[in-house]
Motif scaffolding. Structure first.
Motif, PDB file in Angstrom:
ATOM      1  N   SER A 110       0.865  -1.258  -0.018  1.00 53.56           N
ATOM      2  CA  SER A 110       0.169  -0.029   0.107  1.00 53.56           C
ATOM      3  C   SER A 110       0.834   1.102  -0.053  1.00 53.56           C
ATOM      4  O   SER A 110       2.058   1.251  -0.009  1.00 53.56           O
ATOM      5  CB  SER A 110      -0.801  -0.139   1.193  1.00 53.56           C
ATOM      6  OG  SER A 110      -0.257   0.141   2.312  1.00 53.56           O
ATOM      7  N   GLY A 111       0.133   2.554   0.132  1.00 51.25           N
ATOM      8  CA  GLY A 111       1.090   3.645   0.188  1.00 51.25           C
ATOM      9  C   GLY A 111       1.379   4.019   1.288  1.00 51.25           C
ATOM     10  O   GLY A 111       2.418   4.722   1.450  1.00 51.25           O
TER      11      GLY A 111
ATOM     12  N   ILE B 188       5.184   6.174   3.276  1.00 56.24           N
ATOM     13  CA  ILE B 188       5.090   6.866   4.482  1.00 56.24           C
ATOM     14  C   ILE B 188       6.181   6.297   5.327  1.00 56.24           C
ATOM     15  O   ILE B 188       7.043   7.057   6.148  1.00 56.24           O
ATOM     16  CB  ILE B 188       4.061   6.987   4.946  1.00 56.24           C
ATOM     17  CG1 ILE B 188       2.982   7.684   4.147  1.00 56.24           C
ATOM     18  CG2 ILE B 188       3.940   7.739   6.386  1.00 56.24           C
ATOM     19  CD1 ILE B 188       1.532   7.748   4.271  1.00 56.24           C
ATOM     20  N   TRP B 189       6.387   5.097   5.572  1.00 55.32           N
ATOM     21  CA  TRP B 189       7.131   4.477   6.585  1.00 55.32           C
ATOM     22  C   TRP B 189       8.829   4.747   5.933  1.00 55.32           C
ATOM     23  O   TRP B 189       9.574   4.669   6.764  1.00 55.32           O
ATOM     24  CB  TRP B 189       6.775   2.967   6.772  1.00 55.32           C
ATOM     25  CG  TRP B 189       5.743   2.796   7.650  1.00 55.32           C
ATOM     26  CD1 TRP B 189       4.582   2.357   7.381  1.00 55.32           C
ATOM     27  CD2 TRP B 189       5.521   3.255   9.157  1.00 55.32           C
ATOM     28  NE1 TRP B 189       3.697   2.393   8.509  1.00 55.32           N
ATOM     29  CE2 TRP B 189       4.195   2.791   9.377  1.00 55.32           C
ATOM     30  CE3 TRP B 189       6.220   3.817   9.901  1.00 55.32           C
ATOM     31  CZ2 TRP B 189       3.654   3.188  10.713  1.00 55.32           C
ATOM     32  CZ3 TRP B 189       5.852   4.080  11.103  1.00 55.32           C
ATOM     33  CH2 TRP B 189       4.387   3.847  11.518  1.00 55.32           C
ATOM     34  N   ALA B 190       8.895   4.180   4.660  1.00 55.14           N
ATOM     35  CA  ALA B 190      10.240   4.532   4.171  1.00 55.14           C
ATOM     36  C   ALA B 190      10.776   6.211   4.458  1.00 55.14           C
ATOM     37  O   ALA B 190      11.845   6.230   4.665  1.00 55.14           O
ATOM     38  CB  ALA B 190      10.391   4.172   2.797  1.00 55.14           C
TER      39      ALA B 190
ATOM     40  N   TYR C 165       7.978   3.482  -7.105  1.00 55.43           N
ATOM     41  CA  TYR C 165       7.255   2.520  -6.568  1.00 55.43           C
ATOM     42  C   TYR C 165       5.667   2.848  -6.507  1.00 55.43           C
ATOM     43  O   TYR C 165       4.750   2.042  -6.760  1.00 55.43           O
ATOM     44  CB  TYR C 165       7.348   2.622  -4.901  1.00 55.43           C
ATOM     45  CG  TYR C 165       6.501   1.650  -4.118  1.00 55.43           C
ATOM     46  CD1 TYR C 165       7.060   0.273  -4.020  1.00 55.43           C
ATOM     47  CD2 TYR C 165       5.718   2.033  -3.314  1.00 55.43           C
ATOM     48  CE1 TYR C 165       6.085  -0.550  -3.164  1.00 55.43           C
ATOM     49  CE2 TYR C 165       4.839   1.249  -2.716  1.00 55.43           C
ATOM     50  CZ  TYR C 165       5.003  -0.174  -2.566  1.00 55.43           C
ATOM     51  OH  TYR C 165       4.427  -0.882  -1.814  1.00 55.43           O
ATOM     52  N   LEU C 166       5.274   4.211  -6.463  1.00 55.52           N
ATOM     53  CA  LEU C 166       3.975   4.417  -6.518  1.00 55.52           C
ATOM     54  C   LEU C 166       3.247   4.590  -8.026  1.00 55.52           C
ATOM     55  O   LEU C 166       2.057   4.223  -8.221  1.00 55.52           O
ATOM     56  CB  LEU C 166       3.565   5.884  -6.069  1.00 55.52           C
ATOM     57  CG  LEU C 166       3.605   6.014  -4.611  1.00 55.52           C
ATOM     58  CD1 LEU C 166       3.710   7.515  -4.077  1.00 55.52           C
ATOM     59  CD2 LEU C 166       2.723   5.089  -3.946  1.00 55.52           C
ATOM     60  N   ALA C 167       4.172   4.719  -8.889  1.00 54.93           N
ATOM     61  CA  ALA C 167       3.833   4.371 -10.423  1.00 54.93           C
ATOM     62  C   ALA C 167       3.586   2.955 -10.803  1.00 54.93           C
ATOM     63  O   ALA C 167       2.598   2.881 -11.461  1.00 54.93           O
ATOM     64  CB  ALA C 167       4.898   5.079 -11.376  1.00 54.93           C
TER      65      ALA C 167
END
Length: 70
Positions: free
Chosen positions: A2-3, A7-9, A52-54
């Motif tokens: 997930s997204g 955020i954690w990274a 990653y998001l792409a």
């Protein structure tokens, strides 16, 4: 996946940047080294997160090319 991974990274990179701020030895190039290390971490994080998001949410759906037209 997930997204939230992004955020954690980002939190991990922020912690590493903050840690590197205090771990750099004192000297005449201290500011240059700090800036270089933090800027490198931020650029690598941004590149990773955009890729990653792409891949996580593509804008265009892939089409199968091995299907026969009917």
């Amino acid at each position: 996946m997930s997204g939230w991974t992004v955020i954690w990274a980002g939190v991990a990179v922020g912690g590493a940047s903050f840690g590197s701020w205090g771990l750099v030895r004192k000297g005449e190039n201290q500011v240059l080294i700090r800036t270089s290390v933090i800027l490198t971490m931020i650029c690598c994080y941004l590149m990773w997160s955009i890729i990653y998001l792409a891949q996580l949410h593509p804008l265009i759906k892939p089409k199968r090319g091995d299907l026969r037209p009917e």
